[in-house]
Design an enzyme around this catalytic site. Structure first.
Site, PDB file in Angstrom:
ATOM      1  N   LYS A 152      -5.643  43.656 -74.525  1.00  0.00           N
ATOM      2  CA  LYS A 152      -5.518  44.521 -73.348  1.00  0.00           C
ATOM      3  C   LYS A 152      -4.154  45.205 -73.308  1.00  0.00           C
ATOM      4  CE  LYS A 152      -8.801  42.150 -70.358  1.00  0.00           C
ATOM      5  NZ  LYS A 152      -9.003  41.225 -69.237  1.00  0.00           N
TER       6      LYS A 152
ATOM      7  N   SER B 131     -12.372  40.178 -64.430  1.00  0.00           N
ATOM      8  CA  SER B 131     -10.961  40.541 -64.586  1.00  0.00           C
ATOM      9  C   SER B 131     -10.648  41.915 -64.005  1.00  0.00           C
ATOM     10  CB  SER B 131     -10.551  40.471 -66.060  1.00  0.00           C
ATOM     11  OG  SER B 131     -11.040  41.592 -66.740  1.00  0.00           O
TER      12      SER B 131
END
Ligand code: ADP
Length: 764
Positions: free
Chosen positions: A705, A662
């Site tokens: 996140k 990611s």
């Protein structure tokens, strides 16, 4: 009248004398009922035709033939003692007598005799078992009407001399005669006892054994009665016996427990085995073996309990209520196994406890962190010294029931070792097909786990083996926003802490501002564990002040915090205002929640090598290579740069390995920024995997996140377009304060960050 000479017979009877018919005839008697009889007492044994007057004692008895019994007996009923005044024996040895009745000088009190007779009969009967014809012997005793008669009956077996017998006969006091006879009888009884005792020592042994066991039985019975009155005095063996009787174990378990109990009985107190056997019995009899009834759970009440103890966590609560509804309808005690995944302190374990409460069930927590041995789950075989049950059965034992809500904590921290794989043992525990006969090695018998409501917790699913993961339904605990934390602190943590420190509301005031400052400056976490600790510290400080005698209410202010908490504010990595080209803000997911990180790149003189530093090794290396290739293909005119320099990419530690890809979009953007020499606003954070075609692909852990990004001062977040659906799990507070931009391609990101406006491979 017939005259019958007898030798060595007890003649002193008033009552019946028994003769065998043959013997009677041999003695010259006639078997005619009603015949009058005089019995002569002989000094020695003589044939009838050799008898002279000298052979005859001067006292005899007179009676009548009373009965001739069918079994070959003559019964002579004797009435009196007689003096033999004259004896005439003719040539044919016929004996003629002149007799006179001999009068007693003293007679016996009939009541007294009766009493004595009963006593003596009883004693005589005790002898019966020692004779061959016990029943006959008893019958004879029963019919005796006087001590004399009894004496006469028993005289057959008695060992008294003929002379002694005559001595009794000649005694004129009936009382004395009775005494003498009684003495005879007692002696006879005692002697018989002793002799038969001695001759049948072996028989006696049997008797003793029989007697002993009879006594023991009696004692056991009495002991049982006593024990019921005083259960505290039971011996261990008795205690276990009782427990096994009452436990309701399955057949296998009961058999095994009784086997172990038998061994315990045989081992001495000091045997090394004893402790082990004791522990085993203590453990298995302490378990609950009985099935619990399924109870209908009131959904509204369950909901109320869940809400009362935990703020927020709506998704989790909703799922639990669904599960309870299903359990109600299906009348089952367990359902799908839930896996709570999230950072520490997000309430995974404590909501497990509330679930137990809302179901009205016991709670058991089993920590699996660091477990690396199959035996941790399944127990050690009892052949090992110090063998123990596994953690699952231990948890069941501590809960005291067969259907607890069992939280298996840190299931992601199981490790594999040469001692077998704990995960595969756990698979069996969690498999509804198998867990009704789960066999712990220590117990060695199956136990039914099918009613246990299992909840597992983990920080991340990465390290959980797939087959295990497949058994469970994952529920994410994404962490709390500052506003949620404030609510949790106010409604739950502060009141709990105050209560446990003995501080009341009139002693201390903590404003929202103070709590917010703690959340912002003194903790840096997705959960509320640190927050709880800080609040505890404040309350503890207040407790000290109160005990020192301060009487005014303690008001905690923002300025006091540093001193009160005795710590520096945590370093908050707020994004800087500006970064150099080549540095881009990324969002990563770690096992403690989300984090932001800066991916840094530089070019240094060299020969086109790529250097990657940071912890994430292989996964990162692949992403970095994709990023480099992509950048080279997007900016073909920069090829020289890569040839004449080495490219160094640094990724700070932190993220979990699975989250490595990611960072793709962040690396691509950083390298692009480096080669175009255009810096990227650090307030823009991004996450996404990239493909070689330049597409931005979905990632995991989005709520965490974004939450971390907001915490660090990020204003704009680029997320893969395919992750848009995940935004429902993101707290409104985050969505309201962050500019969240779903992106589809690298080009779009480069354009929006102002790095480059390229049209690369238009056909994408
Ligand atoms: P985890 O198991 O996720 O590491 P815990 O369950 O141990 O976290 O929670 C840590 C502490 O935070 C506990 O005291 C718990 O009661 C409290 N807590 C966590 N979430 C909440 C919440 N939503 N409401 C109230 N208290 C909470």
């Amino acid at each position: 009248m017939i005259v019958v000479p007898v030798y060595n017979r007890q003649l002193i009877a008033e009552g019946n004398l028994y003769f065998q018919i043959d013997e009677w005839r041999n003695l010259g008697g006639r078997a005619v009922q009603g015949e009058k009889v005089v019995l002569l007492h002989m000094k020695d044994k003589q044939k009838r035709d050799e008898i002279t007057e000298d052979n005859i004692y001067p006292i005899g008895v007179a009676g009548v033939v009373n009965n001739i019994s069918r079994d070959g007996y003559i019964v002579v009923k004797v009435n009196n003692r007689v003096n033999i005044d004259e004896v005439i024996i003719d040539a044919r040895h016929h004996i003629e007598l002149n007799i006179s009745r001999r009068i007693d000088t003293e007679s016996v009190d009939p009541n007294y005799e009766k009493e004595r007779l009963t006593q003596l009969k009883g004693e005589a009967k005790e002898l019966a078992s020692r004779f061959q014809y016990a029943a006959f012997f008893n019958m004879l005793i029963d019919i005796a009407n006087s001590i004399g008669e009894l004496n006469a009956i028993l005289s057959h077996w008695m060992n008294i001399s003929n002379e002694d017998k005559y001595n009794i006969l000649k005694e004129d006091s009936a009382v004395k005669r009775m005494e003498m006879m009684e003495q005879n009888l007692v002696e006879f009884i005692e002697v018989t006892k002793v002799t038969t005792d001695a001759t049948s020592a072996q028989e006696q042994e049997y008797k003793d054994m029989y007697k002993e066991s009879a006594i023991k039985k009696q004692m056991e019975y009495l002991q049982k009665e006593l024990d019921e009155m005083h259960p505290e005095n039971l011996t261990d063996v008795q205690k276990f016996e009782k427990k096994i009787d009452e436990a309701g174990m399955n057949e296998d378990a009961e058999k095994e427990a009784r086997k172990v109990l038998d061994r315990l009985k045989q081992e001495g107190k000091n045997s090394p085995e004893t402790g082990m056997l004791y522990d085993y019995l203590d453990f298995v009899t302490g378990l609950s073996w009985k099935k619990q009834e399924t109870e209908h759970i009131d959904l509204r009440e369950a909901e109320r309990i869940l809400d009362e103890e935990h703020y927020g966590l709506d998704k989790v609560k909703k799922r639990i209520i669904q599960q309870i509804a299903v359990m109600n309808l299906k009348k089952e005690q367990s359902g799908s196994i839930l896996l709570f995944v999230g950072a520490p302190g997000t309430g995974k374990t404590s909501i497990g406890k509330s679930i137990a409460k809302s179901l009205g069930r016991e709670y058991a927590r089993v920590s699996l962190g660091g477990s690396r041995d199959e035996a941790d789950i399944r127990g050690h075989r009892r052949t090992y010294i110090g063998a123990m049950p596994g953690r699952i059965m231990d948890g069941i034992s501590k809960s005291g029931v067969s259907n607890p809500v069992m939280v298996l904590d840190e299931i992601d921290k199981l490790a594999m070792s040469y001692n077998g794989d704990p995960a595969s043992a756990l698979l069996e525990v969690l498999d509804p097909e198998q867990n009704s006969t789960f066999t712990d090695h220590y117990m060695n018998v199956p136990y039914d786990l099918s009613d246990v409501f299992f909840i597992c917790t983990a920080n991340s699913t990465d390290t959980i083996p797939q087959p295990l993961l497949d058994r469970m339904e994952v529920i994410n605990f994404t962490g709390y926003t500052p506003a949620e934390k404030l609510k949790i602190a106010r409604q739950h943590l502060l009141p709990k802490s105050m209560e446990s420190m003995g501080v009341s509301e009139k002693d201390i005031a903590v404003s929202d501002e103070v709590l917010e400052t703690i959340i912002e400056d003194y903790t840096r976490e997705a959960g509320v564990r640190g927050l709880r600790k800080r609040i505890d510290t404040l309350c503890r400080g207040a407790a000290v002040m109160i005990s020192r005698g301060g009487d005014s209410k303690i008001e905690i202010t923002k300025e006091h915090l540093r001193g009160e908490l005795d710590m520096r504010p945590v370093h908050r990595e707020n994004v800087p205002d500006k970064q150099k080209p080549g540095v881009v803000t990324g969002m990563a997911w770690t096992s403690v929640g989300g984090e932001i990180l800066y991916i840094e790149t530089v070019l240094i003189k060299g020969k086109g090598d790529i250097i990657i530093t940071g912890k994430l090794g292989d996964v990162m290396k692949e992403s970095a290579q994709i990023a480099v290739s992509l950048v080279k293909s997007i900016f073909p005119d920069k090829a020289e740069l890569f040839e004449e320099n080495d490219l160094h990419i640094h990724v700070p530690d932190g993220a979990v390995p699975k989250d490595g890809p990611s960072a793709g979009i962040t690396m691509t953007t950083a390298i692009s920024s480096l080669v175009t020499e255009r810096d990227v606003d650090p307030h823009i954070a991004m996450t996404g995997e990239v493909s070689l075609r330049g597409l931005v692909m979905p990632i995991g852990g989005l709520p965490e996140k974004l939450m971390a990004a907001l915490r660090s001062g990020v204003t704009t977040a680029f997320i893969p377009v395919e992750n848009e659906d995940d935004l429902v799990d993101v707290a409104d507070e985050v969505k309201d304060n962050l500019d969240i931009i779903p992106v589809t391609s690298v080009e779009e990101v480069l354009r929006r960050t102002g790095v480059a406006d390229v049209k690369w491979r238009e056909a994408v």
